[in-house]
Design a protein around this motif. Structure first.
Motif, PDB file in Angstrom:
ATOM      1  N   ALA A 280       0.806  -1.225   0.000  1.00  0.00           N
ATOM      2  CA  ALA A 280       0.000   0.000   0.000  1.00  0.00           C
ATOM      3  C   ALA A 280       0.839   1.276   0.000  1.00  0.00           C
ATOM      4  N   VAL A 283       0.045   4.862  -4.918  1.00  0.00           N
ATOM      5  CA  VAL A 283      -1.285   5.447  -5.114  1.00  0.00           C
ATOM      6  C   VAL A 283      -2.000   4.753  -6.272  1.00  0.00           C
ATOM      7  N   THR A 284      -3.290   4.500  -6.077  1.00  0.00           N
ATOM      8  CA  THR A 284      -4.140   3.892  -7.102  1.00  0.00           C
ATOM      9  C   THR A 284      -5.181   4.917  -7.558  1.00  0.00           C
ATOM     10  N   VAL A 286      -8.411   5.122  -7.389  1.00  0.00           N
ATOM     11  CA  VAL A 286      -9.472   5.437  -6.428  1.00  0.00           C
ATOM     12  C   VAL A 286      -9.030   6.528  -5.454  1.00  0.00           C
ATOM     13  N   GLU A 287      -7.760   6.508  -5.101  1.00  0.00           N
ATOM     14  CA  GLU A 287      -7.251   7.452  -4.094  1.00  0.00           C
ATOM     15  C   GLU A 287      -6.983   8.847  -4.656  1.00  0.00           C
ATOM     16  N   CYS A 288      -6.910   8.971  -5.974  1.00  0.00           N
ATOM     17  CA  CYS A 288      -6.577  10.286  -6.546  1.00  0.00           C
ATOM     18  C   CYS A 288      -7.819  11.073  -6.959  1.00  0.00           C
ATOM     19  N   GLU A 291      -8.559  14.973  -6.372  1.00  0.00           N
ATOM     20  CA  GLU A 291      -7.290  15.614  -6.006  1.00  0.00           C
ATOM     21  C   GLU A 291      -6.711  16.382  -7.188  1.00  0.00           C
ATOM     22  N   TYR A 295       0.113  11.990  -9.062  1.00  0.00           N
ATOM     23  CA  TYR A 295       0.803  11.145  -8.083  1.00  0.00           C
ATOM     24  C   TYR A 295       1.796  10.224  -8.793  1.00  0.00           C
TER      25      TYR A 295
END
Length: 342
Positions: A280, A283-284, A286-288, A291, A295
């Motif tokens: 983990a 960054v994937t 879903v996480e960006c 934003e 990344y």
């Protein structure tokens, strides 16, 4: 004193995101107009989270005289019909479509990468926004190119369905639902099933076997960053709603280590380095979502070539790939040329 701003295509995914970002970044606006086709005339859209509702006007009947700038998200056909008219009326067009990107008289801008190129906008009073996959990649490449001079880039993209608009997002949702209830998923927007699948085909095929999306990444990277860089791309549509990812392999003229690259990227404008080399620690897509940053993760040395690096790059394609970059261009235009706002 602020600007009189137009957002054309305000009912689409990118247009709505432009309105969100204009509000979030408190862009200096005295007056704003939202436009779309006659089908949407009279509809209302939100101006970000300001609580303000804006009534959609028909772009066909809109007079751009006296407006400072227009952010276009209406596709190439719409831009072809309306961008010259707006530009001739003195309203600078910031166009998200591909139509003008390779026009030598139209600057193609990523503000973190080539802000000085905007100075040529007066030739046609039009500024082009690059392809979403190109935009995030060149943000990551620019500081590395400055440090060690990139000679070649090999990139494989993993592009979300939102890049194909609302119809693409709807198709992923509907096909996923069909599969769960035992129905046969039917492709409409895409050439093959997108749910639980990947499709190595975005845009039309060219005579050399590459797709137009892949061609865009090549020629746009050269125009924005350096015409001497060799680029080859494979662009793939994946079953992700929002967020484009890229596996980027880079060759340099000069020596550069992974550690040096990490240090450079950590300080680079528009880049967020998340590279912990552990579960983990990357960054994937879903996480960006939502934003602003591009990344970068998984920076490592490529042992198969001299002076080579590999990295993973992720960004919200509706933001940095489209709407955010357009708003940043508007901010840059204001700072360097219009200078109305205090």
């Amino acid at each position: 004193m602020g600007y009189r701003v137009v957002v054309a295509g305000a009912t689409g995914n990118v247009g709505r995101e432009m309105l969100n970002i204009l509000a979030e970044r408190e862009f200096p606006i005295d007056e704003i107009a939202v436009l779309a086709s006659s089908r949407s005339q009279g509809d209302e859209v939100d101006f970000g989270e300001t609580g303000r509702k804006l009534k959609v006007q028909n772009i066909e009947n809109f007079d751009p005289t006296g407006w400072d700038m227009a952010l276009f998200a209406i596709g190439s056909e719409g831009s072809k019909a309306h961008a010259p008219r707006f530009a001739a009326a003195g309203c600078t067009v910031i166009d998200n479509a591909s139509l003008y990107r390779m026009d030598p008289d139209v600057p193609l801008i990523v503000p973190e990468v080539n802000p000085e190129a905007i100075d040529g906008y007066t030739k046609k009073n039009i500024i082009a926004n690059p392809n979403c996959s190109t935009a995030q990649m060149v943000v990551a490449l620019k500081p590395l190119h400055d440090a060690a001079k990139i000679t070649r880039v090999v990139v494989a993209t993993y592009q979300s369905v939102s890049g194909a608009g609302k119809a693409g997002m709807d198709e992923l949702f509907e096909q996923s639902r069909d599969i769960f209830v035992g129905d046969q998923p039917t492709p409409h927007k895409f050439t093959k099933q997108i749910a639980f699948n990947v499709i190595p085909h975005i845009d039309s095929f060219l005579d050399d076997g590459f797709t137009k999306e892949e061609w865009k990444m090549v020629v746009e990277t050269k125009k924005i960053l350096d015409p001497k860089i060799k680029v080859v791309a494979t662009c793939v549509r994946v079953p992700v709603f929002v967020g484009h990812s890229e596996a980027v392999h880079i060759e340099f003229e000069n020596e550069i280590s992974a550690k040096q690259a990490q240090s450079i990227l950590r300080e680079a404008p528009g880049v967020m380095l998340v590279d912990k080399r552990e579960d983990a620690g990357y960054v994937t897509p879903v996480e960006c979502v939502g934003e602003y940053a591009t990344y970068v993760s998984r920076v490592r040395e490529d042992p198969t070539v001299e002076n080579g690096l590999a990295l993973w790059c992720v960004s919200d394609n509706l933001r940095k790939g489209a709407a955010l970059n357009a708003v940043q261009i508007a901010e840059l235009l204001g700072r360097r040329h219009l200078k109305k706002a205090a």
